[in-house]
Design a protein around this motif. Sequence first.
Motif, mmCIF file in Angstrom:
data_model
loop_
_atom_site.group_PDB
_atom_site.id
_atom_site.type_symbol
_atom_site.label_atom_id
_atom_site.label_comp_id
_atom_site.label_asym_id
_atom_site.label_seq_id
_atom_site.Cartn_x
_atom_site.Cartn_y
_atom_site.Cartn_z
ATOM 1 N N LYS A 109 34.324 9.457 34.472
ATOM 2 C CA LYS A 109 35.148 8.264 34.232
ATOM 3 C C LYS A 109 35.177 7.914 32.747
ATOM 4 O O LYS A 109 36.198 7.438 32.229
ATOM 5 N N GLU A 110 34.070 8.154 32.050
ATOM 6 C CA GLU A 110 34.017 7.838 30.626
ATOM 7 C C GLU A 110 34.991 8.703 29.828
ATOM 8 O O GLU A 110 35.739 8.201 28.973
ATOM 9 N N THR A 111 34.987 10.012 30.101
ATOM 10 C CA THR A 111 35.911 10.877 29.368
ATOM 11 C C THR A 111 37.357 10.588 29.764
ATOM 12 O O THR A 111 38.262 10.693 28.933
ATOM 13 N N PHE A 112 37.596 10.217 31.018
ATOM 14 C CA PHE A 112 38.947 9.856 31.436
ATOM 15 C C PHE A 112 39.459 8.660 30.637
ATOM 16 O O PHE A 112 40.600 8.657 30.145
ATOM 17 N N LEU A 113 38.621 7.648 30.467
ATOM 18 C CA LEU A 113 39.036 6.447 29.742
ATOM 19 C C LEU A 113 39.240 6.733 28.258
ATOM 20 O O LEU A 113 40.175 6.217 27.638
ATOM 21 N N GLY B 187 30.855 2.606 29.989
ATOM 22 C CA GLY B 187 30.968 1.651 31.091
ATOM 23 C C GLY B 187 32.163 1.933 31.960
ATOM 24 O O GLY B 187 32.872 2.919 31.792
ATOM 25 N N ASP B 188 32.400 1.069 32.933
ATOM 26 C CA ASP B 188 33.528 1.308 33.809
ATOM 27 C C ASP B 188 34.825 0.840 33.157
ATOM 28 O O ASP B 188 34.838 0.300 32.061
ATOM 29 N N TRP B 189 35.918 1.055 33.860
ATOM 30 C CA TRP B 189 37.207 0.815 33.222
ATOM 31 C C TRP B 189 37.456 -0.661 32.972
ATOM 32 O O TRP B 189 38.173 -1.037 32.062
ATOM 33 N N ARG B 190 36.851 -1.539 33.772
ATOM 34 C CA ARG B 190 37.016 -2.976 33.542
ATOM 35 C C ARG B 190 36.430 -3.361 32.183
ATOM 36 O O ARG B 190 37.036 -4.098 31.416
ATOM 37 N N ASP C 20 39.729 1.681 40.827
ATOM 38 C CA ASP C 20 40.493 0.488 40.454
ATOM 39 C C ASP C 20 41.654 0.846 39.529
ATOM 40 O O ASP C 20 42.705 0.201 39.567
ATOM 41 N N PHE C 21 41.456 1.887 38.700
ATOM 42 C CA PHE C 21 42.562 2.293 37.843
ATOM 43 C C PHE C 21 43.688 2.904 38.666
ATOM 44 O O PHE C 21 44.869 2.714 38.358
ATOM 45 N N ARG C 22 43.332 3.637 39.724
ATOM 46 C CA ARG C 22 44.371 4.196 40.588
ATOM 47 C C ARG C 22 45.255 3.082 41.148
ATOM 48 O O ARG C 22 46.489 3.214 41.200
#
Length: 618
Positions: free
Chosen positions: A516-520, A547-550, A597-599
């Motif tokens: 998730k980190e590299t995706f963001l 951290g998460d996307w939020r 949540d991003f989806r």
Amino acid sequence: MPARTSLDPEQRVLYGDNLQAPPGYIFDAAVATTFSLDFETALAAPVSLALFAAENRDEILQHPLALLEGAERIAGRLAIFTDAGRILASSAPHSRLCSLLERTIIEVTAPQGGAFHPKMWALRFTPVQPNEPPRLRLLVLSRNLTCDRSWDIALTLDGTISRRPRRGNRPLAQFIRRLPDSACTAVGEDTRALTEQLSEDIRRAEWTLPEPFDSVSFAVNGLGGKPWQPDRCARLGIISPFCDDAALDLLASLPNREPPRLISRCDELAALSPDTLAQFAQAAVLDEMATTEDGEEAETETQRGLHAKAFIAESGWDTSITVGSGNATRPVLLSGRNVELFATLTGRRSRVGSVEQIMGPDGFGRLTREFRPGELAAPEPERRAAEARLEEARRSLCRSGLTLHCQPAETNDTYDSLWSVRLVPTAPLSLAGMSAVAVWPITRGDGHSREALDALCSGEPLDLGAMPLIDLTRFMAFRLSDSATNASVLFSTGFDLEGLPAERHGAITRWVIDSKETFLRYLRLLLAELGDPFTAALAAQTDEGAGDWRAAVDDTPLLEEMVRALCRGGEQLQAIERLISRLESAEAGGPDPIPPDFRALWETFRIALKAKESADAS
């Protein structure tokens, strides 16, 4: 006397800087040519073109996200033509990202049977503001697309596209247009369209000449017709790392005032006839201190020494400096078998400098010392014969029409699907003098090599083994071994790959974007505005504990950037849609890198994108 001579060794420029767009412009398209290249340098070039500059290649290679996005942004807009079989290889596995260059790197052969040797970039930049005209840049180099740290020469010309063709640009424009015709494998229509477009732009280019020159002209050898040679002149200076007796005899006959001056390599001068050397007023080589960086020992022998090429001629009140790829050798200046590119700059001698000033202690000559005959033994005939045999075997392999075939492998492994690959000859090859031929995919390393000599000589298919989808590539590494000596050569070349599954690209993307980190971080890179290298470089950096996307949205304006991208037309959001589609099409392995949540948020943007597309269509 000029305050600083032409070819002054204190005037240096970084390769990556030459590829950067002018202020207010962004990269649009480019065609490059090189004799040899290495995968890592070729992989770093798109980042320099489309994202951000860096101090050196290794700095760029530390950012896999930037390498991925650089390859994505230049897809279909960059073609690199290189001599067949001159891609450098390694015993260790190359990055799987190198497979993304399969459409970009195009191997070619010289029409007259020599070497394809030109080093050039033709680039087009488009303005950020639509009311400005596009701009062109031409680089004429002596350097290949490799990590070498040798002494080279680069000419940079910036220009605009005029309404009418410029006669002096015709040789260069024709050279670019004909590049796809020399390709070893089929060339796509997009590559042909790219070369034709840039050829037409170059034909109408109006160049801004560097001080203190008044004119520029171009010449290309190896495509038919009489090869370019320096004109008769009053004085002549030659900088050429490679030379032979035949070409130097010709050059020694051209000046009518005094014998010419020569700067070359010690091993090349040692191989010349004493009668040849006697025709020159001076024969010099680089001083040992000049072959290192600030007096420190270079990392490898291939990264040091003289690689610059130049012919400096005085005629009347003028001095001309011809730079480019051509050495003082028979295949370049006499037979014209090599494909070579030359650019000649001419200006008043009082401003450009004389041969003495340019090649003497006030100019490039400060790096040199006099060559002493006998200081180095001439190369042994056995070594030269082995090199010739290895070169002939290399050419035979690269021009043989070999193909690769891949298909799903039969395996009991239910977690990862594997693909079997075969190397298929069209006919038996003649590899005379070879004792062994090892081959392996560049993504696998020589630990997965197969002995190929018997199969190639008998014309039989060779099984290269089973491998994961992300290791499939059309680039193969070869190590050829000479039977009479211990000599060997290691190189890479590419073949047509049949049966390649469409999801391979998505699998490589999933390999890079594995969390998730590299995706963001990659989202931030996609949302970086064109022409904003600082934001792109920042987004490409490793960010531990993102951290998460939020949290990412709270700390950085990710959501706001997505809304702005939608208002600007949605092109960056379409890139995000392609990214998500590729990640979803790739084989599952490890955690899903797309936050749930991003989806949910992305579904809202999908609806907005479709509504915008419908409105634009109506």
